[in-house]
Design a protein around this motif. Structure first.
Motif, PDB file in Angstrom:
ATOM      1  N   ALA A 122      76.835  75.273 -11.503  1.00 38.08           N
ATOM      2  CA  ALA A 122      76.005  76.539 -10.780  1.00 38.08           C
ATOM      3  C   ALA A 122      76.778  77.280  -9.991  1.00 38.08           C
ATOM      4  O   ALA A 122      76.525  78.456  -9.922  1.00 38.08           O
ATOM      5  N   LEU A 180      69.156  72.402 -13.067  1.00 38.93           N
ATOM      6  CA  LEU A 180      70.134  71.787 -12.381  1.00 38.93           C
ATOM      7  C   LEU A 180      69.786  70.227 -12.281  1.00 38.93           C
ATOM      8  O   LEU A 180      70.673  69.624 -12.268  1.00 38.93           O
ATOM      9  N   GLY A 203      72.836  78.666 -11.951  1.00 41.33           N
ATOM     10  CA  GLY A 203      73.377  79.473 -10.815  1.00 41.33           C
ATOM     11  C   GLY A 203      73.616  80.710 -11.095  1.00 41.33           C
ATOM     12  O   GLY A 203      73.387  81.356  -9.781  1.00 41.33           O
TER      13      GLY A 203
END
Length: 234
Positions: A122, A180, A203
């Motif tokens: 990220a 994520l 990200g």
């Protein structure tokens, strides 16, 4: 600024010259990937790419698929000259091939260590988004699990379909948080090296609202292939 993102796999079978016999499954994967790349070019002809691996490639590099059986040469920009690198990593080769198919001017490929944590992925995505000082397209290259059923290159694993569906839902809903949340240990066990690239996308998308224009999951030959296109919501 990243103005659009395209998610594709990077198998050699995308390149027609490398396929001994055309079958519907191959044509479907290739057509979906080329369409996603063309969509990326409609937003920007300058690309950055992320994929599993190590280091950076481009933007003025050339490579060849000679190691995969046929000397098909590709370049990562319109201004590339010189001999092709016979050791160019497969994701960079596919990025160059898709660039040529879609008419993009150039692409720089960032290869991400498959052991990077979700947080590290990220952070890289956020940095790439911040460094983009003009409109760019983000090409996200990564394969899913290679443990689907009897045709799988790896040993079949009954957990693979549920993992792949989790990825597909996250991409279809343009949900960075869901990407994520993918379990890095499970992804490694399933051979889903694309996990790091998808989490870099998460990200890069942070702080903005996105929508998915297209999202498709295909599982030919026991391998999960995801194709999706994200664009920011005005």
């Amino acid at each position: 600024m990243i103005v659009r993102a395209a998610v594709v796999p990077h198998p050699p079978l995308l390149v027609p010259e490398l396929v001994v016999a055309e079958v519907p499954e191959v044509r479907a994967v290739r057509a979906a990937c080329v369409a996603a790349a063309q969509s990326l070019t409609r937003a920007s002809r300058r690309w950055i790419a992320v994929a599993p691996g190590s280091g950076e490639v481009g933007p003025h590099a050339a490579g060849t698929f000679r190691g995969y059986g046929v000397d098909v040469r590709v370049t990562l920009s319109d201004n590339t000259h010189g001999d092709p690198d016979p050791a160019m990593p497969l994701p960079a080769l596919i990025a160059g091939w898709l660039r040529e198919q879609a008419g993009a001017r150039g692409v720089k490929v960032h290869l991400v260590d498959p052991d990077e944590t979700p947080g590290q992925c990220a952070a890289l995505g956020e940095r790439l988004a911040a460094e983009a000082d003009e409109p760019v397209g983000l090409l996200v290259l990564g394969d899913g699990s290679h443990r689907h059923g009897d045709r799988a290159p790896g040993r079949p694993d009954e957990r693979a379909p549920a993992f792949e569906e989790q990825v597909h839902k996250a991409l279809a809903s343009a949900d960075p948080a869901a990407l994520l949340a993918l379990d890095s240990s499970l992804a490694r066990e399933l051979g889903a090296a694309g996990r790091v690239a998808w989490q870099v996308l998460a990200g890069a998308a942070a702080g903005r609202t996105w929508r998915s224009r297209d999202s498709e999951l295909m599982v030919p030959f026991g391998v999960g292939y995801h194709v999706a296109v994200w664009e920011p919501v005005p």
